[in-house]
Design a protein around this motif. Structure first.
Motif, PDB file in Angstrom:
ATOM      1  N   TRP A  88       0.921  -1.238   0.026  1.00  0.00           N
ATOM      2  CA  TRP A  88       0.112   0.046   0.113  1.00  0.00           C
ATOM      3  C   TRP A  88       0.735   1.243  -0.009  1.00  0.00           C
ATOM      4  N   TYR A  89       1.874   1.244   0.742  1.00  0.00           N
ATOM      5  CA  TYR A  89       2.704   2.205   0.976  1.00  0.00           C
ATOM      6  C   TYR A  89       3.343   2.585  -0.342  1.00  0.00           C
ATOM      7  N   LEU A  90       3.890   1.534  -1.221  1.00  0.00           N
ATOM      8  CA  LEU A  90       4.571   1.732  -2.285  1.00  0.00           C
ATOM      9  C   LEU A  90       3.459   2.206  -3.541  1.00  0.00           C
ATOM     10  N   HIS A  91       2.254   1.819  -3.407  1.00  0.00           N
ATOM     11  CA  HIS A  91       1.395   2.206  -4.291  1.00  0.00           C
ATOM     12  C   HIS A  91       0.910   3.817  -4.201  1.00  0.00           C
ATOM     13  N   ILE A  92       0.829   4.089  -2.801  1.00  0.00           N
ATOM     14  CA  ILE A  92       0.602   5.459  -2.679  1.00  0.00           C
ATOM     15  C   ILE A  92       2.097   6.277  -3.022  1.00  0.00           C
ATOM     16  N   ALA A  93       3.258   5.935  -3.113  1.00  0.00           N
ATOM     17  CA  ALA A  93       4.321   6.732  -3.366  1.00  0.00           C
ATOM     18  C   ALA A  93       4.521   6.791  -4.736  1.00  0.00           C
ATOM     19  N   THR A  94       4.011   5.819  -5.635  1.00  0.00           N
ATOM     20  CA  THR A  94       3.919   5.892  -6.951  1.00  0.00           C
ATOM     21  C   THR A  94       2.691   6.675  -7.551  1.00  0.00           C
ATOM     22  N   HIS A  95       1.574   6.315  -7.000  1.00  0.00           N
ATOM     23  CA  HIS A  95       0.215   6.940  -7.814  1.00  0.00           C
ATOM     24  C   HIS A  95      -0.334   7.893  -6.931  1.00  0.00           C
ATOM     25  N   GLN A 110     -11.892  -0.998   1.801  1.00  0.00           N
ATOM     26  CA  GLN A 110     -10.706  -0.384   2.270  1.00  0.00           C
ATOM     27  C   GLN A 110      -9.935   0.359   1.180  1.00  0.00           C
ATOM     28  N   THR A 111      -9.539   1.562   1.838  1.00  0.00           N
ATOM     29  CA  THR A 111      -9.114   2.612   1.108  1.00  0.00           C
ATOM     30  C   THR A 111      -7.647   2.890   1.414  1.00  0.00           C
ATOM     31  N   ASP A 112      -7.016   3.609   0.591  1.00  0.00           N
ATOM     32  CA  ASP A 112      -5.474   3.759   1.097  1.00  0.00           C
ATOM     33  C   ASP A 112      -5.375   5.061   1.944  1.00  0.00           C
ATOM     34  N   TRP A 113      -6.486   5.795   2.117  1.00  0.00           N
ATOM     35  CA  TRP A 113      -6.674   6.770   3.194  1.00  0.00           C
ATOM     36  C   TRP A 113      -6.279   6.215   4.599  1.00  0.00           C
ATOM     37  N   ALA A 114      -6.258   5.166   4.783  1.00  0.00           N
ATOM     38  CA  ALA A 114      -6.023   4.492   6.344  1.00  0.00           C
ATOM     39  C   ALA A 114      -4.510   4.723   6.326  1.00  0.00           C
ATOM     40  N   PHE A 115      -3.740   5.071   5.493  1.00  0.00           N
ATOM     41  CA  PHE A 115      -2.006   4.942   5.643  1.00  0.00           C
ATOM     42  C   PHE A 115      -1.721   6.338   5.528  1.00  0.00           C
ATOM     43  N   PHE A 116      -0.720   6.801   6.540  1.00  0.00           N
ATOM     44  CA  PHE A 116      -0.416   8.085   6.879  1.00  0.00           C
ATOM     45  C   PHE A 116       0.529   8.565   5.733  1.00  0.00           C
ATOM     46  N   PRO A 117       0.765   9.982   5.615  1.00  0.00           N
ATOM     47  CA  PRO A 117       1.476   9.996   4.205  1.00  0.00           C
ATOM     48  C   PRO A 117       3.154  10.139   4.368  1.00  0.00           C
ATOM     49  N   LEU A 118       3.610  10.192   5.509  1.00  0.00           N
ATOM     50  CA  LEU A 118       4.996  10.723   5.350  1.00  0.00           C
ATOM     51  C   LEU A 118       5.989   9.690   5.088  1.00  0.00           C
ATOM     52  N   TYR A 119       5.709   8.409   5.165  1.00  0.00           N
ATOM     53  CA  TYR A 119       6.676   7.521   4.622  1.00  0.00           C
ATOM     54  C   TYR A 119       6.697   7.259   3.158  1.00  0.00           C
ATOM     55  N   PRO A 120       5.522   7.545   2.353  1.00  0.00           N
ATOM     56  CA  PRO A 120       5.513   7.129   1.316  1.00  0.00           C
ATOM     57  C   PRO A 120       5.736   8.516   0.774  1.00  0.00           C
ATOM     58  N   ALA A 121       5.693   9.737   1.280  1.00  0.00           N
ATOM     59  CA  ALA A 121       6.449  10.771   0.553  1.00  0.00           C
ATOM     60  C   ALA A 121       7.773  10.959   0.512  1.00  0.00           C
ATOM     61  N   LEU A 122       8.551  10.471   1.580  1.00  0.00           N
ATOM     62  CA  LEU A 122       9.886  10.129   1.555  1.00  0.00           C
ATOM     63  C   LEU A 122      10.318   9.064   0.729  1.00  0.00           C
ATOM     64  N   LEU A 182      11.628  -3.682  11.813  1.00  0.00           N
ATOM     65  CA  LEU A 182      12.706  -3.014  11.619  1.00  0.00           C
ATOM     66  C   LEU A 182      13.381  -2.764  10.256  1.00  0.00           C
ATOM     67  N   THR A 183      13.167  -4.086   9.800  1.00  0.00           N
ATOM     68  CA  THR A 183      14.128  -4.269   8.516  1.00  0.00           C
ATOM     69  C   THR A 183      13.401  -4.837   7.311  1.00  0.00           C
ATOM     70  N   ILE A 184      11.928  -4.496   7.409  1.00  0.00           N
ATOM     71  CA  ILE A 184      11.274  -4.599   6.082  1.00  0.00           C
ATOM     72  C   ILE A 184      10.656  -3.209   5.864  1.00  0.00           C
ATOM     73  N   ALA A 185       9.924  -3.114   4.955  1.00  0.00           N
ATOM     74  CA  ALA A 185       9.516  -1.495   4.333  1.00  0.00           C
ATOM     75  C   ALA A 185       8.306  -1.300   5.146  1.00  0.00           C
ATOM     76  N   TYR A 186       8.301  -1.105   6.400  1.00  0.00           N
ATOM     77  CA  TYR A 186       7.224  -0.735   7.304  1.00  0.00           C
ATOM     78  C   TYR A 186       7.638   0.659   7.773  1.00  0.00           C
ATOM     79  N   THR A 187       6.552   1.302   8.595  1.00  0.00           N
ATOM     80  CA  THR A 187       6.685   2.500   9.325  1.00  0.00           C
ATOM     81  C   THR A 187       7.389   2.679  10.503  1.00  0.00           C
TER      82      THR A 187
END
Length: 414
Positions: A88-95, A110-122, A182-187
């Motif tokens: 979901w984070y990768l999709h938000i970062a891309t699209h 379920q929508t991507d609005w549930a995921f906060f924006p800082l991580y995909p923005a980075l 801590l070692t996977i693509a999570y927030t």
């Protein structure tokens, strides 16, 4: 929870560049066995052994996941960046937002609005300036943030209890059973880094930085407001106890702290047409709501009746251990900001609904829970060094095995 009875002002040692600003340490009262002491400024080499140990343990965690992928016949590294929420984070970062919707078998939208924006923005920013795929950028951010978080945790431990406790605190945090996040693509790495440094700024009386970092933490995760609560409560207590502090600096930091979380919640509400309640409706579709522990009770009953393999009993033990460690943290008379931060996260985990297999992950940033264990480990290290090494080795092995299992083998949500 014990409320601190005094606040000590500590003036750090002058350096060649002049005197450093006065800082604040939230003391736990005159009955402490070891009062807080300021960390030495300008001595980052003190943290190198702790950070090296942290990096070694987490690198071993990555290798354990890769080896397990090899044994299971999976892609060696794909699930490090493409597991569950990571997609979901990768999709938000891309699209961007509003492009991905998932309808569950029960009809929940379920929508991507549930995921906060800082991580995909980075992630998006990093892929803009470097020739990286979104997955690689996400991992780079997560790994770098984990190191920054470990350093912040070390500084907090060093400032309050000295080098031995600080090293033990970082070592224990690296070896938590759920530390694979801590070692996977999570927030969790990003949130933990912002939380640790915001709390460190509170302890040093750097209120503006504490508020700014708390606001960023609120943009990283739904539970990010725990940092804001800690900053606001600490600022309020400090303002009452020390009215001589410059009010503009103190209260500006307190006002800034909740703006990140509040801003995103209101933005989602405006997109849904319900400014105040829209975000919580979005979260409800993910079965994420605060139900005062009703969901936890239902889970416990189902686990006792039907069993739950490996992941769910371990998740229950981790949550139960977290509650016990919070009680010990309070009895240890830890500084108020640490107690409030950890307490809010415990409350959210125990009182919130959702998949119980994800609850240990929500406790991962609650590093203050490890303070009582770190102090006990530091006290016995020199007397029983061999035994301490064996205990830590066992904890690390359990962490690596369990982390590889939940990341690769188990099909439970992380």
């Amino acid at each position: 929870m014990h409320v601190p009875t005094d606040v000590h002002k500590v003036r750090t040692v002058c350096t060649s560049t002049g005197p450093r600003p006065e800082s604040t340490v939230f003391s736990a009262g005159p009955n402490r066995t070891r009062p807080p002491r300021p960390a030495r400024a300008g001595a980052p080499h003190d943290a190198l052994p702790a950070l090296a140990l942290f990096a070694a343990v987490r690198l071993a965690g990555i290798l354990a996941v890769i080896l397990t992928n090899q044994l299971e016949g999976h892609g060696l590294v794909r699930n490090l960046a493409h597991s569950w929420d990571s997609r979901w984070y990768l999709h938000i970062a891309t699209h961007g937002y509003g492009d991905l919707i998932w309808v569950t078998p029960h009809g929940a939208v379920q929508t991507d609005w549930a995921f906060f924006p800082l991580y995909p923005a980075l992630i998006r920013a990093l892929t803009t300036v470097l020739p990286l795929t979104p997955g690689k950028a996400a991992l780079l951010i997560a790994w770098a943030a984990a190191g920054v978080a470990a350093y912040g945790i070390y500084l907090i431990g060093h400032r309050l209890y000295g080098r031995g406790v600080a090293t033990a605190l970082v070592a224990l945090w690296a070896a938590l059973p759920q530390a694979v996040e801590l070692t996977i693509a999570y927030t969790e790495s990003l949130f933990a880094a912002l939380a640790a440094w915001s709390l460190y700024c509170v302890l040093r009386g750097r209120w503006l930085w504490a508020g700014i970092l708390a606001a960023l933490a609120g943009l990283s995760r739904p539970s990010g407001f725990a940092v804001a609560v800690a900053v606001v409560v600490a600022a309020g207590y400090e303002g009452l106890r020390q009215p001589g502090l410059p009010p503009a600096r103190l209260w500006t930091g307190a006002l800034l702290a909740p703006l990140g979380w509040l801003g995103y919640v209101l933005w989602v509400g405006s997109r849904t047409g319900d400014v105040l309640g829209g975000y919580f409706t979005v979260q409800s579709a993910w079965d994420s709501r605060f139900d005062f522990g009703a969901g936890s009770v239902r889970f416990l009953k189902a686990l006792l009746v039907h069993g739950g393999g490996v992941v769910y009993p371990v998740a229950l033990m981790i949550v139960a251990a977290g509650v016990l460690l919070f009680a010990l943290l309070c009895l240890d008379r830890a500084p108020l900001p640490l107690v409030v931060f950890a307490g809010v996260l415990i409350l959210l985990v125990v009182g919130g609904s959702g998949s119980f297999s994800s609850k240990p992950r929500f406790l991962l940033p609650a590093f203050p829970l490890l303070v009582p264990m770190a102090r006990a480990l530091a006290r016995t290290w020199w007397l029983r060094r061999a035994r301490a090494v064996v205990v830590y080795g066992v904890l690390t092995l359990v962490s690596l095995l369990y982390g590889a299992y939940v990341a690769v083998v188990a099909r439970s949500p992380l």
